[in-house]
Write an enzyme that holds these catalytic residues in place. Sequence first.
Site, mmCIF file in Angstrom:
data_model
loop_
_atom_site.group_PDB
_atom_site.id
_atom_site.type_symbol
_atom_site.label_atom_id
_atom_site.label_comp_id
_atom_site.label_asym_id
_atom_site.label_seq_id
_atom_site.Cartn_x
_atom_site.Cartn_y
_atom_site.Cartn_z
ATOM 1 N N CYS A 41 30.019 57.521 -18.131
ATOM 2 C CA CYS A 41 29.064 57.341 -19.239
ATOM 3 C C CYS A 41 29.073 55.906 -19.744
ATOM 4 O O CYS A 41 28.024 55.276 -19.852
ATOM 5 C CB CYS A 41 29.400 58.312 -20.369
ATOM 6 S SG CYS A 41 28.453 57.988 -21.852
ATOM 7 N N TYR A 176 17.370 63.098 -12.425
ATOM 8 C CA TYR A 176 17.485 62.235 -13.606
ATOM 9 C C TYR A 176 17.504 60.754 -13.222
ATOM 10 O O TYR A 176 16.748 59.957 -13.745
ATOM 11 C CB TYR A 176 18.818 62.502 -14.318
ATOM 12 C CG TYR A 176 18.906 63.750 -15.124
ATOM 13 C CD1 TYR A 176 18.683 63.713 -16.495
ATOM 14 C CD2 TYR A 176 19.263 64.963 -14.546
ATOM 15 C CE1 TYR A 176 18.814 64.852 -17.267
ATOM 16 C CE2 TYR A 176 19.397 66.110 -15.313
ATOM 17 C CZ TYR A 176 19.168 66.043 -16.670
ATOM 18 O OH TYR A 176 19.292 67.162 -17.428
ATOM 19 N N GLU A 180 14.667 57.949 -14.007
ATOM 20 C CA GLU A 180 14.968 56.929 -15.021
ATOM 21 C C GLU A 180 14.863 55.525 -14.416
ATOM 22 O O GLU A 180 14.248 54.627 -14.999
ATOM 23 C CB GLU A 180 16.358 57.179 -15.609
ATOM 24 C CG GLU A 180 16.365 58.459 -16.457
ATOM 25 C CD GLU A 180 17.707 58.805 -17.063
ATOM 26 O OE1 GLU A 180 18.746 58.261 -16.621
ATOM 27 O OE2 GLU A 180 17.722 59.644 -17.992
#
Length: 446
Positions: A41, A176, A180
């Site tokens: 992350c 995703y 993105e």
Amino acid sequence: MADFDLFVIGAGSGGVRAARVAAAYGARVGIAEEYKVGGTCVIRGCVPKKLLVYGAHFAEDLDDAAMFGWDIPQKRFDWAVLRDNVLAEVGRIEGAYTETLTSHDVTIFHERAVLTGPNSLNLAGGREVSADKILIATGARPQMPQIEGIEHAISSNEVFHLEELPKRIVIVGGGYIACEFAGIFQEFGSQVVLVNRTDVILRQYDQQLVDRLVQISLRKGIDFKFNATLDRIERRDDGRLHVAMTGCDDIEADAVLFATGRRPNIEDLGLEAAGVELGETCQIKVDADNRSSASSIFAVGDVTDRIQLTPVAIREGQAFADTFFGNKPWQVDYQCVPSAVFSHPPLASVGLTEGEARNRLGSVKVYTSDFRAMKNVLAGRNERSLYKLVVDGATEEIVGLHMIGPDAPEILQAAAIAVKAKLKKADFDATVALHPTMAEELVLMR
Ligand code: NDP
């Protein structure tokens, strides 16, 4: 007595949360991290990606500014400036994560740890340590196919470090990361070709909204190659890449980014020695208390492949620490987890899609609002938003909320509380609109 009450392998979102909270309860905690504290992350995922999304969005804002009276004589994007600023910010957050651990007296080992038994580990530097409980939070990594020339391609790990902005980029996948980065590179001015093995992208999202994203992306200039696969990548003498395709013409590009899913990091961890069983996707199998098949070994986050999202890993780490070190047992609830795709425009969702609701419930009512945001109207940006409420026909409870449009994830986070709390359509109707906003559409659907 063991050296530690808890030893955590992997200092990402889940591991850091579990280590910090267990230590705050008084446990003696050690944590091993072979790369950087912060995990996917912070280091190569959500955080740097979101900063690139912000950077990319300036392209539209600067274009739209003229209609709002701003004369911007020249628009020029410098990738190296943004890249270096983002990496510096990542370094700052990495420092803050390390500080969180040390201020809670967690002992950090900047090296790889391998299990040697249910309560013992070997550190790369040669030290043996023992622990009452071991938590595996090693995350996942990009899955790269074994095709000829794959060494010329990059994954989401390398994309943040590119020397130069590619003039033409091929992005493989329809999830995703692909959606993105297609938006990010398109806004930066790269020519983007998105290659997907089927004609369905973002499979788990409501397909009416996904169709809207495809429509808008096509208009912006993203080239979709559906039902197509990469056979081979060759580097030409001039440095460019030749991508041999099945299902469409071959493509010339400066970069090829694979975004075809992520696989759990379980290799060479000594799992067999410790009696830890794996599941079908090579994930660590755990029960609702995050316990693996070895009773002293637990796992949280992407390595367990439940829902691969940061806030879910953090919750799992918190639940684990509260349960086993704070004497406050609880289990993570995986229902109604909100999620978002930070595409251009972004998409956000909570609960059942219309398709899922129709399969699971007897009767379903669907309310939609299809509108052009005020700012887009004045800017002359022909981009419509779409909000959708999926309602259980029998109980009138809202079972799904799906949005595509500016700031959709920011708006959905608050509305997700209402969906999680099983509020009804009438509760939305009884709420006075906050005008003029985009979010007011949520309470105006009739
Ligand atoms: P996703 O699981 O989202 O999507 C994978 C895509 O790759 C799908 O379109 C899939 O197609 C396709 N695919 C899978 N295997 C192959 C293959 N062998 N060949 C060709 N195509 C293939 O994965 P991502 O890599 O985009 O992201 C990984 C995870 O990271 C996500 O699941 C998500 O949990 C997390 N993430 C979350 C973000 C967020 O919250 N905003 C942002 C980025 C990542 P098909 O549908 O046909 O299977």
